[in-house]
Design a protein around this motif. Structure first.
Motif, PDB file in Angstrom:
ATOM      1  N   TRP A 187       0.925  -1.209   0.065  1.00  0.00           N
ATOM      2  CA  TRP A 187       0.005  -0.011  -0.113  1.00  0.00           C
ATOM      3  C   TRP A 187       0.935   1.339   0.106  1.00  0.00           C
ATOM      4  O   TRP A 187       0.714   2.273  -0.728  1.00  0.00           O
ATOM      5  CB  TRP A 187      -1.007  -0.089   1.294  1.00  0.00           C
ATOM      6  CG  TRP A 187      -1.832   1.054   1.293  1.00  0.00           C
ATOM      7  CD1 TRP A 187      -2.195   1.926   0.402  1.00  0.00           C
ATOM      8  CD2 TRP A 187      -2.816   1.517   2.539  1.00  0.00           C
ATOM      9  NE1 TRP A 187      -3.111   3.040   1.075  1.00  0.00           N
ATOM     10  CE2 TRP A 187      -3.449   2.721   2.281  1.00  0.00           C
ATOM     11  CE3 TRP A 187      -2.869   0.788   3.792  1.00  0.00           C
ATOM     12  CZ2 TRP A 187      -4.353   3.145   3.204  1.00  0.00           C
ATOM     13  CZ3 TRP A 187      -3.603   1.397   4.487  1.00  0.00           C
ATOM     14  CH2 TRP A 187      -4.531   2.521   4.140  1.00  0.00           C
ATOM     15  N   MET A 188       1.840   1.203   0.715  1.00  0.00           N
ATOM     16  CA  MET A 188       2.949   2.286   0.945  1.00  0.00           C
ATOM     17  C   MET A 188       3.722   2.694  -0.419  1.00  0.00           C
ATOM     18  O   MET A 188       3.790   3.709  -0.601  1.00  0.00           O
ATOM     19  CB  MET A 188       3.996   2.215   1.928  1.00  0.00           C
ATOM     20  CG  MET A 188       4.388   3.142   2.807  1.00  0.00           C
ATOM     21  SD  MET A 188       5.408   2.777   4.168  1.00  0.00           S
ATOM     22  CE  MET A 188       6.455   1.224   3.673  1.00  0.00           C
ATOM     23  N   TYR A 189       4.014   1.600  -1.026  1.00  0.00           N
ATOM     24  CA  TYR A 189       4.605   1.591  -2.376  1.00  0.00           C
ATOM     25  C   TYR A 189       3.521   2.355  -3.444  1.00  0.00           C
ATOM     26  O   TYR A 189       4.100   3.033  -4.354  1.00  0.00           O
ATOM     27  CB  TYR A 189       5.160   0.355  -2.889  1.00  0.00           C
ATOM     28  CG  TYR A 189       5.647   0.408  -4.222  1.00  0.00           C
ATOM     29  CD1 TYR A 189       7.005   0.949  -4.237  1.00  0.00           C
ATOM     30  CD2 TYR A 189       5.136  -0.103  -5.367  1.00  0.00           C
ATOM     31  CE1 TYR A 189       7.754   0.901  -5.636  1.00  0.00           C
ATOM     32  CE2 TYR A 189       5.574  -0.246  -6.615  1.00  0.00           C
ATOM     33  CZ  TYR A 189       7.053   0.290  -6.671  1.00  0.00           C
ATOM     34  OH  TYR A 189       7.763   0.553  -7.774  1.00  0.00           O
ATOM     35  N   ARG A 190       2.312   1.724  -3.616  1.00  0.00           N
ATOM     36  CA  ARG A 190       1.396   2.311  -4.454  1.00  0.00           C
ATOM     37  C   ARG A 190       0.556   3.758  -4.293  1.00  0.00           C
ATOM     38  O   ARG A 190       0.302   4.228  -5.077  1.00  0.00           O
ATOM     39  CB  ARG A 190       0.376   1.097  -4.631  1.00  0.00           C
ATOM     40  CG  ARG A 190       0.918  -0.086  -5.045  1.00  0.00           C
ATOM     41  CD  ARG A 190      -0.320  -0.984  -5.174  1.00  0.00           C
ATOM     42  NE  ARG A 190       0.143  -2.211  -5.903  1.00  0.00           N
ATOM     43  CZ  ARG A 190      -0.728  -3.337  -5.981  1.00  0.00           C
ATOM     44  NH1 ARG A 190      -1.941  -3.219  -5.890  1.00  0.00           N
ATOM     45  NH2 ARG A 190      -0.149  -4.497  -6.622  1.00  0.00           N
ATOM     46  N   THR A 191       0.651   4.208  -2.937  1.00  0.00           N
ATOM     47  CA  THR A 191      -0.058   5.513  -2.594  1.00  0.00           C
ATOM     48  C   THR A 191       0.898   6.720  -3.380  1.00  0.00           C
ATOM     49  O   THR A 191       1.871   6.560  -2.966  1.00  0.00           O
ATOM     50  CB  THR A 191      -0.381   5.757  -1.230  1.00  0.00           C
ATOM     51  OG1 THR A 191      -1.074   6.810  -0.913  1.00  0.00           O
ATOM     52  CG2 THR A 191       0.988   5.937  -0.310  1.00  0.00           C
ATOM     53  N   PRO A 192      -0.059   7.534  -3.864  1.00  0.00           N
ATOM     54  CA  PRO A 192       0.658   8.824  -4.200  1.00  0.00           C
ATOM     55  C   PRO A 192       0.876   9.795  -3.170  1.00  0.00           C
ATOM     56  O   PRO A 192       1.296  10.855  -3.226  1.00  0.00           O
ATOM     57  CB  PRO A 192      -0.302   9.343  -5.433  1.00  0.00           C
ATOM     58  CG  PRO A 192      -1.638   8.843  -4.817  1.00  0.00           C
ATOM     59  CD  PRO A 192      -1.344   7.472  -4.273  1.00  0.00           C
ATOM     60  N   SER A 193       0.101   9.466  -2.079  1.00  0.00           N
ATOM     61  CA  SER A 193      -0.024  10.486  -0.783  1.00  0.00           C
ATOM     62  C   SER A 193       1.099  10.208   0.205  1.00  0.00           C
ATOM     63  O   SER A 193       1.101   9.150   0.672  1.00  0.00           O
ATOM     64  CB  SER A 193      -1.241  10.428  -0.184  1.00  0.00           C
ATOM     65  OG  SER A 193      -1.165  10.947   1.027  1.00  0.00           O
ATOM     66  N   LYS A 194       1.746  11.229   0.431  1.00  0.00           N
ATOM     67  CA  LYS A 194       2.946  11.344   1.430  1.00  0.00           C
ATOM     68  C   LYS A 194       2.145  11.145   2.811  1.00  0.00           C
ATOM     69  O   LYS A 194       3.051  10.387   3.648  1.00  0.00           O
ATOM     70  CB  LYS A 194       3.693  12.639   1.369  1.00  0.00           C
ATOM     71  CG  LYS A 194       4.406  12.882   0.123  1.00  0.00           C
ATOM     72  CD  LYS A 194       5.444  13.989   0.156  1.00  0.00           C
ATOM     73  CE  LYS A 194       6.073  14.207  -1.033  1.00  0.00           C
ATOM     74  NZ  LYS A 194       6.616  15.528  -1.094  1.00  0.00           N
ATOM     75  N   LEU A 195       1.322  11.757   3.205  1.00  0.00           N
ATOM     76  CA  LEU A 195       0.584  11.314   4.387  1.00  0.00           C
ATOM     77  C   LEU A 195       0.102  10.139   4.568  1.00  0.00           C
ATOM     78  O   LEU A 195       0.236   9.329   5.666  1.00  0.00           O
ATOM     79  CB  LEU A 195      -0.556  12.283   4.671  1.00  0.00           C
ATOM     80  CG  LEU A 195      -1.400  12.403   6.002  1.00  0.00           C
ATOM     81  CD1 LEU A 195      -0.284  12.503   6.995  1.00  0.00           C
ATOM     82  CD2 LEU A 195      -2.461  13.251   6.214  1.00  0.00           C
ATOM     83  N   THR A 196      -0.534   9.408   3.583  1.00  0.00           N
ATOM     84  CA  THR A 196      -0.852   8.113   3.582  1.00  0.00           C
ATOM     85  C   THR A 196       0.199   7.231   3.781  1.00  0.00           C
ATOM     86  O   THR A 196       0.196   6.162   4.867  1.00  0.00           O
ATOM     87  CB  THR A 196      -1.558   7.629   2.344  1.00  0.00           C
ATOM     88  OG1 THR A 196      -2.871   8.533   2.231  1.00  0.00           O
ATOM     89  CG2 THR A 196      -2.048   6.261   2.439  1.00  0.00           C
ATOM     90  N   ALA A 197       1.415   7.469   3.022  1.00  0.00           N
ATOM     91  CA  ALA A 197       2.426   6.532   3.197  1.00  0.00           C
ATOM     92  C   ALA A 197       3.343   6.740   4.528  1.00  0.00           C
ATOM     93  O   ALA A 197       3.805   5.719   5.155  1.00  0.00           O
ATOM     94  CB  ALA A 197       3.419   7.022   2.153  1.00  0.00           C
ATOM     95  N   MET A 198       3.240   7.793   5.123  1.00  0.00           N
ATOM     96  CA  MET A 198       3.736   7.971   6.404  1.00  0.00           C
ATOM     97  C   MET A 198       3.053   7.360   7.583  1.00  0.00           C
ATOM     98  O   MET A 198       3.544   6.564   8.480  1.00  0.00           O
ATOM     99  CB  MET A 198       4.010   9.578   6.719  1.00  0.00           C
ATOM    100  CG  MET A 198       5.000  10.169   5.907  1.00  0.00           C
ATOM    101  SD  MET A 198       5.280  11.917   6.285  1.00  0.00           S
ATOM    102  CE  MET A 198       3.903  12.525   6.975  1.00  0.00           C
ATOM    103  N   CYS A 199       1.796   7.444   7.522  1.00  0.00           N
ATOM    104  CA  CYS A 199       0.674   6.661   8.317  1.00  0.00           C
ATOM    105  C   CYS A 199       0.861   5.169   8.274  1.00  0.00           C
ATOM    106  O   CYS A 199       0.893   4.637   9.242  1.00  0.00           O
ATOM    107  CB  CYS A 199      -0.758   7.047   8.119  1.00  0.00           C
ATOM    108  SG  CYS A 199      -0.993   8.893   8.806  1.00  0.00           S
ATOM    109  N   VAL A 200       0.940   4.842   7.133  1.00  0.00           N
ATOM    110  CA  VAL A 200       0.919   3.346   6.695  1.00  0.00           C
ATOM    111  C   VAL A 200       2.524   2.898   7.277  1.00  0.00           C
ATOM    112  O   VAL A 200       2.567   1.837   7.812  1.00  0.00           O
ATOM    113  CB  VAL A 200       0.656   2.866   5.108  1.00  0.00           C
ATOM    114  CG1 VAL A 200       1.154   1.550   4.819  1.00  0.00           C
ATOM    115  CG2 VAL A 200      -0.614   3.373   5.082  1.00  0.00           C
TER     116      VAL A 200
END
Length: 162
Positions: free
Chosen positions: A84-97
């Motif tokens: 999920w972290m690899y696929r998300t374009p959102s920095k906030l989402t990646a940091m939370c994940v």
């Protein structure tokens, strides 16, 4: 500037490091297992708890088999979170994940090393007492809350790149 996946990996490693370093200090620096509980602030104690179950003691009846089951499930979830972290374009989402994955891996390491998760943070005030938790648990809960808030504020749409 780091891309979302790089930020997510950085947060994963910071979460994992903070979790494991705090537990090492609690066990071997402060020697909390021998001391039981130490008041840090009027509303916060370091209280030693070996958690052999999951949140709020759920599934404790699984005993030693639970250690393996919880670890396998947590590692599988962590792998999915990295995807999920690899696929998300959102920095906030990646940091939370990344924070959730780092916390999950930190608790798996505890189960492998000690047979239980090291919990030691005990918040309390005015006769109210929260369960005893650790840095990994805090990271997971805070990150999930931010993800839920992000989802609510976006109306359930895919988060835009930030």
């Amino acid at each position: 500037m780091l891309r979302p996946f790089g930020l997510g990996l950085l947060v994963l490693m910071l979460t994992l490091s903070a979790d494991q370093l705090s537990k090492y200090w609690i066990l071997y620096g402060l020697d909390l297992p021998a001391r039981g509980s130490v008041q840090v602030l009027p509303f916060l104690n370091f209280t030693m708890v070996w958690n052999r179950a999951v949140t709020f003691g759920m599934f404790g009846w699984l005993g030693d088999a639970g250690r393996l089951v919880f670890s396998v499930v947590a590692l599988a979830v962590a792998c999915l979170l990295v995807v999920w972290m690899y696929r998300t374009p959102s920095k906030l989402t990646a940091m939370c994940v990344g924070a959730v994955a780092g916390g999950a891996i930190g608790n798996v390491i505890d189960r492998a090393r000690y047979g239980a998760v090291v919990d030691f943070l005990h918040a309390h005030a005015f006769g109210w007492s929260w369960y005893v938790f650790n840095i990994a648990d805090s990271a997971i809960v805070c990150a999930v809350c931010v993800l839920l808030l992000q989802n609510c504020l976006s109306g359930g749409r895919q988060a835009a790149p930030d």
